[in-house]
Design a protein around this motif. Structure first.
Motif, short mmCIF file in Angstrom:
data_model
loop_
_atom_site.label_atom_id
_atom_site.label_comp_id
_atom_site.label_asym_id
_atom_site.label_seq_id
_atom_site.Cartn_x
_atom_site.Cartn_y
_atom_site.Cartn_z
N ALA A 104 33.91 41.65 28.39
CA ALA A 104 34.89 40.82 29.15
C ALA A 104 35.52 41.47 30.63
CB ALA A 104 35.88 39.95 28.54
N LEU A 105 35.68 42.78 30.24
CA LEU A 105 36.29 43.30 31.63
C LEU A 105 35.36 43.52 32.52
CD1 LEU A 105 39.06 44.60 32.23
CD2 LEU A 105 38.54 46.86 31.32
N ALA A 106 34.10 43.96 32.30
CA ALA A 106 33.17 43.81 33.32
C ALA A 106 32.77 42.76 33.98
CB ALA A 106 31.88 44.55 32.72
N VAL A 107 32.92 41.64 33.33
CA VAL A 107 32.70 40.37 33.97
C VAL A 107 33.75 39.99 34.82
CG1 VAL A 107 32.70 37.87 33.72
CG2 VAL A 107 31.39 39.19 32.13
N ALA A 108 34.99 40.19 34.57
CA ALA A 108 35.98 40.10 35.59
C ALA A 108 36.01 41.16 36.64
CB ALA A 108 37.35 40.61 34.77
N GLY A 109 35.32 42.15 36.51
CA GLY A 109 35.04 43.21 37.69
C GLY A 109 33.77 42.67 38.64
N PHE A 110 32.86 41.89 38.03
CA PHE A 110 31.80 41.26 38.72
C PHE A 110 32.41 40.23 39.68
CE2 PHE A 110 28.95 42.10 34.83
CZ PHE A 110 28.81 43.48 34.92
N LEU A 111 33.22 39.23 39.08
CA LEU A 111 33.71 38.48 39.86
C LEU A 111 34.73 39.00 40.79
CD1 LEU A 111 34.59 35.82 36.90
CD2 LEU A 111 32.51 36.02 38.80
N ALA A 112 35.48 39.85 40.54
CA ALA A 112 36.38 40.47 41.61
C ALA A 112 35.55 41.05 42.58
CB ALA A 112 37.29 41.63 41.05
N PHE A 113 34.50 41.62 42.38
CA PHE A 113 33.54 42.41 43.32
C PHE A 113 33.22 41.16 44.39
CE2 PHE A 113 29.39 42.78 45.03
CZ PHE A 113 29.68 43.89 45.84
N ALA A 114 32.83 40.22 43.76
CA ALA A 114 32.25 39.00 44.49
C ALA A 114 33.39 38.26 45.44
CB ALA A 114 31.78 37.84 43.67
N VAL A 115 34.63 38.37 44.94
CA VAL A 115 35.50 37.78 45.95
C VAL A 115 35.96 38.70 46.86
CG1 VAL A 115 37.97 37.14 45.83
CG2 VAL A 115 36.60 36.38 43.96
N LEU A 116 36.09 39.96 46.67
CA LEU A 116 36.41 41.01 47.67
C LEU A 116 35.29 41.01 48.66
CD1 LEU A 116 38.14 43.76 45.49
CD2 LEU A 116 39.16 42.38 47.16
N TRP A 117 34.00 41.03 48.19
CA TRP A 117 32.90 41.22 49.24
C TRP A 117 33.04 39.87 50.05
CZ3 TRP A 117 28.62 38.46 50.65
CH2 TRP A 117 27.80 39.05 51.50
N THR A 118 33.19 38.85 49.59
CA THR A 118 33.34 37.58 50.50
C THR A 118 34.39 37.74 51.36
OG1 THR A 118 32.46 36.19 48.77
CG2 THR A 118 33.35 35.17 50.41
N VAL A 119 35.50 38.30 51.01
CA VAL A 119 36.69 38.19 52.11
C VAL A 119 36.35 39.48 53.21
CG1 VAL A 119 38.93 39.28 52.06
CG2 VAL A 119 38.34 37.69 50.44
N TRP A 120 35.64 40.35 52.57
CA TRP A 120 35.18 41.51 53.59
C TRP A 120 34.31 40.76 54.58
CZ3 TRP A 120 31.37 46.02 52.00
CH2 TRP A 120 31.42 47.14 52.70
#
Length: 163
Positions: A104-120
């Motif tokens: 579950a922690l990895a899935v949270a990391g995948f989603l956090a990456f997607a959000v941060l990449w979009t903001v970037w």
């Protein structure tokens, strides 16, 4: 009486070619600068997408494809990353329930990456730098979440967090 042809009489002062060319050149430079700056996020997305494509194609549930976690091999304890490849495999194939079960922690990391990449990407497209700095409170919180996740998944009642 003299007849005046509208085509021969200028309607106003002639446009200045140097001003129009300078505006076009400035717009072209700005567009080219933004496109160059978008190369870095595009490269990061390409690398991450390639890694996810590889993990989606090469099943980590089959023995021998990936090395075993050394902590688990030598101690029998699950680290915060244990099950991360299986989670990425399930996530890339669209099986969110299995991905959450595996890590579950990895899935949270995948989603956090997607959000941060979009903001970037949005900030680069608008000509603004990405300012992302975690303070001590946020870093300690992330560390505490990883520690609690690791401890709970290794306790008898945390079996639902085992990969």
């Amino acid at each position: 009486m003299r007849c005046v042809n509208a085509e021969t009489q200028p309607a106003g002062p002639p446009p200045r070619a140097d001003t129009a060319d300078a505006a076009d050149a400035t717009a072209g430079r700005a567009t080219s600068r933004v496109l160059r700056q978008l190369l870095v996020p595009a490269g990061v997305l390409t690398a991450v997408g390639g890694a996810f494509a590889y993990v989606a194609a090469v099943d980590p549930n089959e023995p021998g494809h990936y090395p075993v976690c050394p902590l688990w091999r030598f101690t029998g304890l699950y680290c915060p990353g244990c099950g991360g490849l299986r989670s990425a495999h399930a996530f890339a194939r669209g099986d969110l329930a299995t991905a959450l079960t595996d890590n579950a922690l990895a899935v949270a990391g995948f989603l956090a990456f997607a959000v941060l990449w979009t903001v970037w990407v949005v900030r680069v497209a608008r000509g603004r730098p990405l300012r992302f700095a975690l303070g001590p409170v946020q870093l300690w919180t992330l560390g505490a979440v990883a520690l609690v996740f690791t401890v709970v998944r290794n306790l008898p009642f945390g079996g639902w967090l085992h990969p």
